[in-house]
Design a protein around this motif. Structure first.
Motif, mmCIF file in Angstrom:
data_model
loop_
_atom_site.group_PDB
_atom_site.id
_atom_site.type_symbol
_atom_site.label_atom_id
_atom_site.label_comp_id
_atom_site.label_asym_id
_atom_site.label_seq_id
_atom_site.Cartn_x
_atom_site.Cartn_y
_atom_site.Cartn_z
ATOM 1 N N ASP A 206 11.656 2.826 -5.131
ATOM 2 C CA ASP A 206 12.653 3.893 -5.128
ATOM 3 C C ASP A 206 13.948 3.531 -4.421
ATOM 4 O O ASP A 206 14.870 4.361 -4.355
ATOM 5 N N ASP B 42 5.966 2.507 -3.101
ATOM 6 C CA ASP B 42 6.854 3.577 -3.569
ATOM 7 C C ASP B 42 8.238 3.457 -2.933
ATOM 8 O O ASP B 42 9.263 3.647 -3.608
ATOM 9 N N LYS B 43 8.287 3.152 -1.648
ATOM 10 C CA LYS B 43 9.561 2.995 -0.948
ATOM 11 C C LYS B 43 10.388 1.876 -1.576
ATOM 12 O O LYS B 43 11.606 2.012 -1.786
ATOM 13 N N GLN C 46 -1.512 1.770 4.126
ATOM 14 C CA GLN C 46 -0.046 1.796 4.160
ATOM 15 C C GLN C 46 0.586 1.305 2.861
ATOM 16 O O GLN C 46 1.792 1.448 2.653
ATOM 17 N N VAL D 156 3.109 -4.454 5.708
ATOM 18 C CA VAL D 156 1.882 -3.671 5.545
ATOM 19 C C VAL D 156 0.728 -4.427 6.207
ATOM 20 O O VAL D 156 0.406 -5.546 5.810
ATOM 21 N N ARG E 226 3.587 0.388 -12.191
ATOM 22 C CA ARG E 226 3.548 1.185 -10.972
ATOM 23 C C ARG E 226 2.231 1.949 -10.784
ATOM 24 O O ARG E 226 1.693 1.966 -9.669
ATOM 25 N N GLN F 134 0.434 1.950 -0.573
ATOM 26 C CA GLN F 134 1.035 2.777 -1.618
ATOM 27 C C GLN F 134 2.397 3.315 -1.191
ATOM 28 O O GLN F 134 3.357 3.288 -1.979
ATOM 29 N N GLU F 135 2.489 3.778 0.046
ATOM 30 C CA GLU F 135 3.776 4.283 0.534
ATOM 31 C C GLU F 135 4.826 3.178 0.536
ATOM 32 O O GLU F 135 5.996 3.411 0.177
ATOM 33 N N ALA F 136 4.435 1.975 0.915
ATOM 34 C CA ALA F 136 5.372 0.847 0.946
ATOM 35 C C ALA F 136 5.837 0.481 -0.459
ATOM 36 O O ALA F 136 7.021 0.188 -0.682
ATOM 37 N N THR G 180 8.922 -3.207 3.832
ATOM 38 C CA THR G 180 7.881 -2.769 4.753
ATOM 39 C C THR G 180 6.893 -3.904 4.987
ATOM 40 O O THR G 180 6.535 -4.623 4.046
#
Length: 335
Positions: free
Chosen positions: A189, A185-186, A179, A174, A143, A181-183, A172
């Motif tokens: 998680d 992590d989503k 965009q 991308v 990660r 890193q947020e994708a 997501t």
């Protein structure tokens, strides 16, 4: 005597909401004059049957029996309608194997394997006429360096999704690096999806979904394909379950050659993965090349009134109740 069927619903993930809708539809279509149907809810907190008065009767997990009105009910078959964990990843299948209770879905190994998108692609990589988008599989230990791994191996745009999720939860598209890193992590998680993420290069083309099942005669039956056209950026959770966001064409507008090619591919996927019962395969038809690209396989496909499989069953000229009955009879034969 009528066969006693445990129609299992619920689950441990966000897909439970869809499972409740799927099981309700299956229950409404099954022949209750032929089968005694008991809707069994499975949650992390409890497994139970709820009677007509709203009283909950716990299932004995030791042997999957139901104490009810002074009797102990045993089941002839489990009709698994749990999307995601624990119904689609092999856990319930392993449990029923230990108890020698037949069930309608793929076995434990196939269910576990096909929940893992990356591993499934590895098994299917050499099927003639089937193509796979370039991808990377990320594990939790990777990660911190996931961004670097993706950008050094793949080209934008990407699809980022949990490697063991369904219903497009945590997914997501991308289109720019900011965009990514947020994708990631989503996807990492997303609840109960195994802490693995698959990132794929985007394939530009028409999207299709097509069911296949083995009937009680042992024949592999390929259902008519559905083409998916959505007003969303991609076929996400809202597009799947919010009316009006997606146009679904069943049967899809494919040439005879494309239909025959898709059927060959689906049969090979079904056999290669040792599938049982009904499964649904999603794929792209790339715009410029006319190549079929594998997206994923779903071993417990949705059965809400608007889901693909019921649409395809109707287009095939079969009633949904007869179709579900065929799945039951085929599974009972394996007992």
């Amino acid at each position: 005597m009528k066969a006693k069927i445990a129609l299992i619903t619920g689950g441990y993930t966000g897909e439970a909401e869809v499972s409740f809708k799927s099981s309700a539809f299956v229950n409404s279509q099954l022949d209750h004059d032929k089968y005694d149907i008991y809707l069994i809810t499975v949650t992390k907190e409890a497994w139970y049957y709820e009677d007509l008065d709203g009283k909950r009767h716990p299932i004995s997990k030791a042997d999957f029996t139901l104490p009810l009105h002074g009797d102990i009910l045993t089941f002839d078959l489990a009709f698994i309608m749990v999307h995601g964990v624990p119904g689609e990843d092999g856990r319930l299948q392993s449990y029923f194997d230990l108890l020698d209770i037949p069930y309608t879905s793929c076995d434990a190994l196939t269910s576990a394997l096909t929940m893992n998108k990356g591993y499934t692609k590895a098994i299917l990589s050499d099927i003639p006429e089937l193509h796979l988008a370039k991808s990377v599989l990320l594990f939790e230990s990777q990660r911190p360096e996931a961004l670097k791994i993706v950008e050094s191996n793949l080209s934008l745009p990407y699809f980022v999704k949990p490697n063991a999720g369904g219903s497009s939860i945590g997914m997501t598209k991308v289109k720019e690096s900011a965009q990514l890193q947020e994708a990631i992590d989503k996807a990492f998680d997303a609840e109960n999806t195994g802490k693995q993420v698959i990132v794929e290069e985007f394939v530009t083309g028409r999207e299709f979904s097509e069911g296949i099942f083995r009937n009680s005669k042992g024949e592999l039956v390929v259902l008519p394909a559905t083409e998916v056209r959505t007003t969303r950026e991609f076929f996400d959770y809202e597009a799947k379950y919010v009316p009006g966001l997606t146009e679904e064409i069943t049967p899809a507008d494919l040439t005879v050659e494309q239909q025959e090619r898709a059927a060959r591919i689906l049969r090979e996927i079904y056999v290669r993965l040792n599938c049982k019962g009904m499964v649904r395969v999603d794929f792209f038809l790339e715009n410029d090349t006319d190549k079929f690209y594998f997206i994923e396989i779903n071993t417990i496909p949705g059965q809400t009134p608007q889901s693909f499989i019921p649409q395809q069953v109707r287009a095939f000229g079969m009633k949904e109740g007869d179709f579900y009955g065929e799945l039951i009879e085929t599974a009972l034969q394996s007992k």
